[in-house]
Design an enzyme around this catalytic site. Structure first.
Site, PDB file in Angstrom:
ATOM      1  N   GLU A 264     103.895 100.668  96.627  1.00 33.02           N
ATOM      2  CA  GLU A 264     102.844  99.738  96.219  1.00 33.02           C
ATOM      3  C   GLU A 264     103.369  98.401  95.699  1.00 33.02           C
ATOM      4  O   GLU A 264     102.602  97.458  95.555  1.00 33.02           O
ATOM      5  CB  GLU A 264     101.937 100.393  95.165  1.00 33.02           C
ATOM      6  CG  GLU A 264     102.536 100.552  93.771  1.00 33.02           C
ATOM      7  CD  GLU A 264     103.429 101.789  93.607  1.00 33.02           C
ATOM      8  OE1 GLU A 264     103.919 102.310  94.622  1.00 33.02           O
ATOM      9  OE2 GLU A 264     103.649 102.214  92.459  1.00 33.02           O
TER      10      GLU A 264
ATOM     11  N   ALA B  88      78.176  84.612  88.053  1.00 28.99           N
ATOM     12  CA  ALA B  88      77.734  83.829  89.204  1.00 28.99           C
ATOM     13  C   ALA B  88      77.649  84.696  90.464  1.00 28.99           C
ATOM     14  O   ALA B  88      76.655  84.665  91.203  1.00 28.99           O
ATOM     15  CB  ALA B  88      78.695  82.659  89.440  1.00 28.99           C
TER      16      ALA B  88
ATOM     17  N   LYS C 126      88.812  91.627  90.293  1.00 24.09           N
ATOM     18  CA  LYS C 126      88.483  90.196  90.222  1.00 24.09           C
ATOM     19  C   LYS C 126      88.687  89.462  91.558  1.00 24.09           C
ATOM     20  O   LYS C 126      87.850  88.664  91.965  1.00 24.09           O
ATOM     21  CB  LYS C 126      89.359  89.541  89.152  1.00 24.09           C
ATOM     22  CG  LYS C 126      88.969  88.132  88.806  1.00 24.09           C
ATOM     23  CD  LYS C 126      88.026  88.150  87.646  1.00 24.09           C
ATOM     24  CE  LYS C 126      87.741  86.800  87.070  1.00 24.09           C
ATOM     25  NZ  LYS C 126      86.871  86.933  85.891  1.00 24.09           N
TER      26      LYS C 126
END
Ligand code: XMP
Length: 512
Positions: free
Chosen positions: A173, A231, A368
């Site tokens: 990873e 948003a 995110k």
């Protein structure tokens, strides 16, 4: 479209790498979630995973109390990939052997590949991989074949395609394992037989359906701060329920330069979202008059925010749902169950105790960077999607001492210059936050032939992954010089610029 996408679970053994593994799986367009290692086979089976990855961890399988998995997990018939500790655990629990006799390996290591058909498909001999282990597997699980080895790890990788158990001692990873993503994809696409179908357009489509089902023909409200999470959540919910969504924008007067206008422009004019714009700067300045203590300021701002939000919401009595931009890392950290009713919290200071809404949290499953992709797909502009984090109390905590409209105007101009120069230097995506602070002191200077006695501006720019820790950004000197000269020339009353070179800890990112 199916209810749920195929799921790969990452069983977390307390490694710093579990989130990274989940993200790599998602980058391979397969949906993944993290679960604690204490999960039972029955609980896992309920979630019907298509693959299981056992993460690394800090312990040794040979010590007393080492975390194990419920043995029945190996009998679920679901393909399993063990990584580092996870691989050792497969050996330990499935009849192999893990030994502490060697020296361990840390960092870049060369492995000899013995079989490049299955898990290591496409890999030539002599692969660079990233190792971080002390114990070594000396015998793979019963029935498994050794497919790679290194000087200190005789079993650097193994596979048992019949039982569908795979293991790698190295960390596929991390970026330091150049072909690591390939290993993860081989496991997902070949061992688990999964299609790479978890894409952001699919995520949006599925989410829109779920929101429609949840909200039906009722109404939702959403507090907009201009930040990326609220948003994107608003844009997504609007796509699902259109005019049944009303956004509330509390314009505190403590936002960045032109930010209020930009929120109205983006959401009301461009996205066509119904927006209640509460222009309440006067009330905030009145409340902040004479307040100097940082905590007292936060309290005043937080409470006023709640009051204004309440006023706006009371005009929308029939709203039953509150949209929140909760992200997956918040869900993992707080361990919150899939909550239905809440009585808390906005990022500013908490919603009124007596307001009860059902929550709509369309970003609960996303990291995110995935939220940013969704935002772009939904047509939000880069200025919103790539906006840096901004504290709920706004410029109120970047003005040291009493907050006045004049000081806000000064700080807004200086802050806009800092951000503009960072953008022009193309460093926006490399630094976490870059902004200006206005301290409550003055110093002597000379401009032209005149003595000045003005305010300094402090530039703060940090790099960080998660704001828990941060380092001051090594901004190029010529960039700092441009910022300094523009601030002094363009912002009246400022005669000095300083750069904050404090990391976190011991400093915090914000000054208050
Ligand atoms: P500190 O100053 O504690 O900040 O190092 C860490 C991160 O959190 C942001 N921050 C806030 N965000 N409400 C927020 O939504 C707040 O009251 C608040 N205070 C700080 C800060 O900008 C940084 O990204």
């Amino acid at each position: 479209m199916d209810e749920n996408p195929p799921l790969v679970v990452v069983v977390d053994f307390g490694a710093q790498y579990a989130q990274l593994i989940a993200r790599r799986v998602r980058e391979a367009n397969v949906y993944s979630e993290i679960v604690p290692y204490q999960i039972t086979a029955a609980e896992l089976a309920e979630r019907a995973p298509a693959g299981i990855i056992l993460s690394g961890g800090p312990k040794s399988v040979n010590v007393e109390g080492a975390p194990l998995v419920d043995h029945a997990i190996f009998d679920l018939g679901v393909p399993i990939l063990g990584i580092c500790y996870g691989a050792q655990l497969c050996a330990h629990q499935l009849g192999g052997e893990v030994d502490r006799s060697g020296r361990g390996e840390y960092g870049r290591t060369d492995i000899a590949v013995q079989s490049a058909d299955g898990l290591l498909m496409g890999m030539s001999d002599g692969q660079d991989v990233w190792m971080s282990h002390f114990d070594a597997i000396v015998a793979p699980p019963a029935g498994a074949t050794v497919i790679a080895s290194s000087p200190e790890a005789p079993v650097a990788a193994f596979e048992d395609p019949v039982r569908a158990v795979y293991g790698v001692q190295f960390h596929p990873e991390v970026a330091h394992t150049p072909n690591g993503q390939r290993v993860i994809e081989n496991f997902l696409y070949k061992a688990c037989g999964l299609p790479p179908s978890w894409t952001m357009p699919n995520v949006i489509e599925r989410s829109v359906e779920q929101i429609r089902t949840q909200v039906g023909d009722r109404r939702a409200i959403c507090g907009l701060s201009g930040g990326v999470d609220s948003a994107v959540a608003a844009a997504l919910v609007h796509k699902a329920i259109g005019p049944q969504l009303t956004c509330v924008f509390v314009d505190t007067g403590l936002m960045r330069l032109d930010e209020g206008e930009q929120v109205v422009e983006t959401f009301q004019r461009n996205q066509g979202i119904e927006l209640v714009h509460m222009r309440v700067a006067d009330r905030f300045f009145a409340g902040l008059k004479g307040v100097i203590d940082p905590e007292a300021k936060r309290k005043v701002i937080g409470e006023l925010f709640i009051r204004v939000f309440e006023e706006a919401a009371s005009g929308l009595e029939d709203a039953e749902f509150l949209v929140q931009g909760t992200l997956y890392p918040d869900v993992i950290e707080s361990g919150t169950p899939d909550a239905a009713k809440i009585k808390s919290h906005h990022n500013v200071g908490g919603l009124p105790e007596d307001m009860e809404f059902s929550l709509v949290e369309p970003l609960r499953a996303l990291f995110k960077d995935e939220v940013r992709t969704v935002g772009s797909e939904l047509g939000l502009p880069d200025e919103i999607v790539w906006r840096q984090p901004f504290p709920g109390p706004g410029l109120g905590v970047r003005i040291i001492g009493e907050v006045t409209p004049e000081k806000v105007a000064t700080l807004q101009l200086a802050d806009a210059i800092v951000r503009d120069e960072i953008a022009k230097a193309d460093l926006e995506r490399e630094i976490w936050q870059g902004f200006a602070v206005l301290p409550d002191i003055r110093s002597v200077g000379v401009m032209g032939d005149e003595r000045t006695y003005g305010h300094p501006i402090i530039i703060r720019a940090v790099t960080s992954d998660d704001a828990m820790t941060a380092d001051w950004a090594r901004l190029p000197h010529d960039l700092l010089e441009r910022m300094s000269s523009r601030i002094i020339n363009e912002v009246t009353g400022v005669n000095r610029v300083a750069y904050d070179i404090t990391s976190k800890p011991p400093g915090t990112i914000e000054w208050e």
